[in-house]
Design an enzyme around this catalytic site. Structure first.
Site, PDB file in Angstrom:
ATOM      1  N   TRP A  36       2.214  -6.556   1.943  1.00 16.89           N
ATOM      2  CA  TRP A  36       2.974  -5.506   1.262  1.00 16.89           C
ATOM      3  C   TRP A  36       4.384  -5.362   1.841  1.00 16.89           C
ATOM      4  O   TRP A  36       5.174  -4.554   1.376  1.00 16.89           O
ATOM      5  CB  TRP A  36       2.239  -4.166   1.314  1.00 16.89           C
ATOM      6  CG  TRP A  36       1.701  -3.829   2.664  1.00 16.89           C
ATOM      7  CD1 TRP A  36       2.334  -3.122   3.634  1.00 16.89           C
ATOM      8  CD2 TRP A  36       0.429  -4.197   3.185  1.00 16.89           C
ATOM      9  NE1 TRP A  36       1.533  -3.028   4.728  1.00 16.89           N
ATOM     10  CE2 TRP A  36       0.352  -3.681   4.495  1.00 16.89           C
ATOM     11  CE3 TRP A  36      -0.652  -4.933   2.689  1.00 16.89           C
ATOM     12  CZ2 TRP A  36      -0.765  -3.862   5.309  1.00 16.89           C
ATOM     13  CZ3 TRP A  36      -1.757  -5.105   3.497  1.00 16.89           C
ATOM     14  CH2 TRP A  36      -1.820  -4.573   4.784  1.00 16.89           C
ATOM     15  N   GLU A  49      -0.509   1.651   0.659  1.00 14.08           N
ATOM     16  CA  GLU A  49      -0.625   2.889   1.432  1.00 14.08           C
ATOM     17  C   GLU A  49      -1.945   3.600   1.152  1.00 14.08           C
ATOM     18  O   GLU A  49      -2.549   4.163   2.060  1.00 14.08           O
ATOM     19  CB  GLU A  49       0.560   3.824   1.156  1.00 14.08           C
ATOM     20  CG  GLU A  49       1.880   3.355   1.753  1.00 14.08           C
ATOM     21  CD  GLU A  49       1.844   3.227   3.273  1.00 14.08           C
ATOM     22  OE1 GLU A  49       1.000   3.847   3.932  1.00 14.08           O
ATOM     23  OE2 GLU A  49       2.685   2.471   3.806  1.00 14.08           O
ATOM     24  N   LEU A  92     -14.507  -0.957   0.947  1.00 14.99           N
ATOM     25  CA  LEU A  92     -13.392  -0.197   1.539  1.00 14.99           C
ATOM     26  C   LEU A  92     -13.794   1.261   1.787  1.00 14.99           C
ATOM     27  O   LEU A  92     -13.216   1.936   2.628  1.00 14.99           O
ATOM     28  CB  LEU A  92     -12.180  -0.188   0.603  1.00 14.99           C
ATOM     29  CG  LEU A  92     -11.222  -1.367   0.652  1.00 14.99           C
ATOM     30  CD1 LEU A  92     -10.124  -1.188  -0.386  1.00 14.99           C
ATOM     31  CD2 LEU A  92     -10.580  -1.513   2.033  1.00 14.99           C
ATOM     32  N   TYR A 132       2.049  12.524   3.188  1.00 10.72           N
ATOM     33  CA  TYR A 132       2.294  11.252   3.884  1.00 10.72           C
ATOM     34  C   TYR A 132       2.605  10.134   2.889  1.00 10.72           C
ATOM     35  O   TYR A 132       3.614   9.425   3.031  1.00 10.72           O
ATOM     36  CB  TYR A 132       1.082  10.844   4.744  1.00 10.72           C
ATOM     37  CG  TYR A 132       1.174   9.404   5.140  1.00 10.72           C
ATOM     38  CD1 TYR A 132       2.035   9.008   6.169  1.00 10.72           C
ATOM     39  CD2 TYR A 132       0.501   8.411   4.431  1.00 10.72           C
ATOM     40  CE1 TYR A 132       2.192   7.672   6.491  1.00 10.72           C
ATOM     41  CE2 TYR A 132       0.649   7.077   4.740  1.00 10.72           C
ATOM     42  CZ  TYR A 132       1.497   6.709   5.772  1.00 10.72           C
ATOM     43  OH  TYR A 132       1.661   5.382   6.067  1.00 10.72           O
ATOM     44  N   ASP A 150       1.504  10.315   9.394  1.00  6.33           N
ATOM     45  CA  ASP A 150       0.041  10.261   9.389  1.00  6.33           C
ATOM     46  C   ASP A 150      -0.438  10.462  10.825  1.00  6.33           C
ATOM     47  O   ASP A 150       0.350  10.800  11.719  1.00  6.33           O
ATOM     48  CB  ASP A 150      -0.458   8.936   8.779  1.00  6.33           C
ATOM     49  CG  ASP A 150      -0.100   7.740   9.648  1.00  6.33           C
ATOM     50  OD1 ASP A 150       0.614   7.899  10.664  1.00  6.33           O
ATOM     51  OD2 ASP A 150      -0.555   6.619   9.320  1.00  6.33           O
ATOM     52  N   CYS A 212       2.837   1.290  27.452  1.00  6.89           N
ATOM     53  CA  CYS A 212       4.125   1.970  27.656  1.00  6.89           C
ATOM     54  C   CYS A 212       5.204   1.005  28.150  1.00  6.89           C
ATOM     55  O   CYS A 212       6.391   1.204  27.868  1.00  6.89           O
ATOM     56  CB  CYS A 212       3.950   3.145  28.617  1.00  6.89           C
ATOM     57  SG  CYS A 212       2.814   4.378  27.949  1.00  6.89           S
TER      58      CYS A 212
HETATM   59  N1  ADE Z   1      -0.680   1.893   7.855  1.00  5.50           N
HETATM   60  C1  ADE Z   1      -0.240   2.745   6.930  1.00  5.50           C
HETATM   61  N2  ADE Z   1       0.850   2.266   6.289  1.00  5.50           N
HETATM   62  C2  ADE Z   1       1.084   1.042   6.821  1.00  5.50           C
HETATM   63  C3  ADE Z   1       2.042   0.032   6.590  1.00  5.50           C
HETATM   64  N3  ADE Z   1       2.974   0.172   5.646  1.00  5.50           N
HETATM   65  N4  ADE Z   1       1.982  -1.085   7.341  1.00  5.50           N
HETATM   66  C4  ADE Z   1       1.020  -1.224   8.283  1.00  5.50           C
HETATM   67  N5  ADE Z   1       0.104  -0.328   8.542  1.00  5.50           N
HETATM   68  C5  ADE Z   1       0.111   0.807   7.822  1.00  5.50           C
END
Ligand code: ADE
Length: 365
Positions: A36, A49, A92, A132, A150, A212
């Site tokens: 994506w 998303e 899912l 979100y 989120d 960190c």
């Molecule tokens: N988790 C929620 N949105 C995401 C994104 N765009 N890329 C990777 N992890 C995600």
């Protein structure tokens, strides 16, 4: 630092601009290549998303590709057959996400010319799109400065600013959104959103595992400075899950099994299921239940117990496998006779039943 106008101290005091510059440089060097991200369109961002809510990136990847092949655009999703849509979503979980995607696609087709609106408030009116997701679509797909906060982003912000407020409190979330918006660079809102998500996924990970030493926020991070990383964020405890005993029946005549369709509302709404009932039924009770469901058993065998954990409830299951024949009766339209291969190819059956579907696949029931 004060929140503008309110006079109250900000829960998440924004760091200096250099921190955001450092984050963006880190993101450009370290972002994962994800389906994506390589081709960004509003539809692809939206679908990804929604899938990524409550589901890991690696698990989402194959679903995302298959979903886009089946429904390449909003009008095709609006016209999706429910059985096919739910089948593509099988595994899912949280199936209301799929149903809301289709509902929203219908609204978009009818009222928005088949496109997602480039506006946070309009996006939020669509089924399944909350604060979100609206912020993520607006910033990533349309380049609009909008906060996308989120659970992972809340963790990053709570640690960065040393915030001990309960992240389940809606006021805390609103405050975090105000800070994310202040931090968001107007030239590259999408990169900022994805960089915060990526940092939460790869570096600022939960508990004691935070890396960190690799973090672009390290020089400004209150939690790292004060050794508080494993104490932040603060999240009030979940209500304990209710435990429910259930009995699941595998009712077979030849290679045909009895399925039911669940009611349109409530847990696993509208999905297909193996016949089941609350309680632990012994052999006699299970046989009586099978007969009530229009099945006359000739042979009845116990199956191993199984467990499934939902968000608010836990099923502890007892199973019975019966061979016999289908008789009259049962529950009308919710009763379906499915051939063995249709159990995997046609009907979306929630993973709560996978232990028993596994028995069928293994030829044991
Ligand atoms: N988790 C929620 N949105 C995401 C994104 N765009 N890329 C990777 N992890 C995600």
């Amino acid at each position: 630092m004060k929140r503008e106008g309110s006079g109250a101290p900000a829960l998440f005091p924004p760091p200096p601009g250099e921190a955001v510059t450092s984050l963006l440089a880190w993101y450009r060097a370290n972002a994962r290549v994800l389906p994506w991200r390589t081709e960004i369109t509003p539809y692809r961002v939206w679908v990804s998303e929604i899938m990524l809510q409550q589901t890991r990136v690696e698990a989402v990847k194959p679903y995302f590709q298959r979903f886009l092949e089946a429904f390449p655009d909003i009008p095709s999703l609006a016209g999706a057959e429910d059985v096919r849509l739910l089948k593509l979503w099988e595994g899912l979980g949280y199936y209301s996400r799929a149903r809301n995607l289709k509902k929203a696609a219908c609204v978009l087709t009818e009222r928005y010319g088949g496109e997602l609106p480039a506006d946070v408030a309009e996006l939020r009116k669509l089924p399944g799109i909350g604060s979100y997701t609206a912020g993520a679509i607006a910033s990533i797909a349309f380049g609009i400065p909008a906060p996308a906060v989120d659970g992972n982003v809340l963790r990053v912000l709570a640690r960065l600013t040393g915030c001990f407020a309960d992240v389940r409190d809606p006021k805390t979330r609103l405050s975090a959104e105000a800070t994310a918006l202040q931090m968001c660079p107007p030239e590259t809102p999408g990169d900022f959103t994805q960089a915060m998500i990526e940092l939460g996924a790869l570096v600022c990970v939960p508990n004691r595992d935070a890396k960190c030493g690799e973090c672009p926020f390290r020089p400004w991070c209150v939690a790292a400075r004060d050794g508080l990383t494993d104490r932040l964020p603060v999240r009030s405890a979940n209500a304990p899950r209710r435990v429910e005993q259930r009995t699941v029946l595998l009712l077979r005549e030849g290679d045909v099994y009895l399925l039911r369709r669940r009611p349109p509302k409530g847990l696993l709404a509208g999905l297909y299921e193996l016949p089941n009932v609350e309680g632990t039924l012994d052999r006699e009770q299970a046989i009586a239940f099978a007969r009530e469901n229009g099945f006359q058993p000739l042979r009845t065998e116990p199956l191993p117990p199984a467990k499934h954990i939902f968000t608010h409830v836990e099923w502890h299951m007892t199973g019975w496998s019966m061979t016999g024949y289908f008789a009259d009766g049962g529950e009308g339209v919710s009763r379906i006779l499915a051939r063995r291969e249709e159990l995997s190819d046609v009907y979306a059956i929630p993973s709560a039943f996978s232990a028993y579907l596994g028995e069928i696949r293994a030829g044991k029931a």
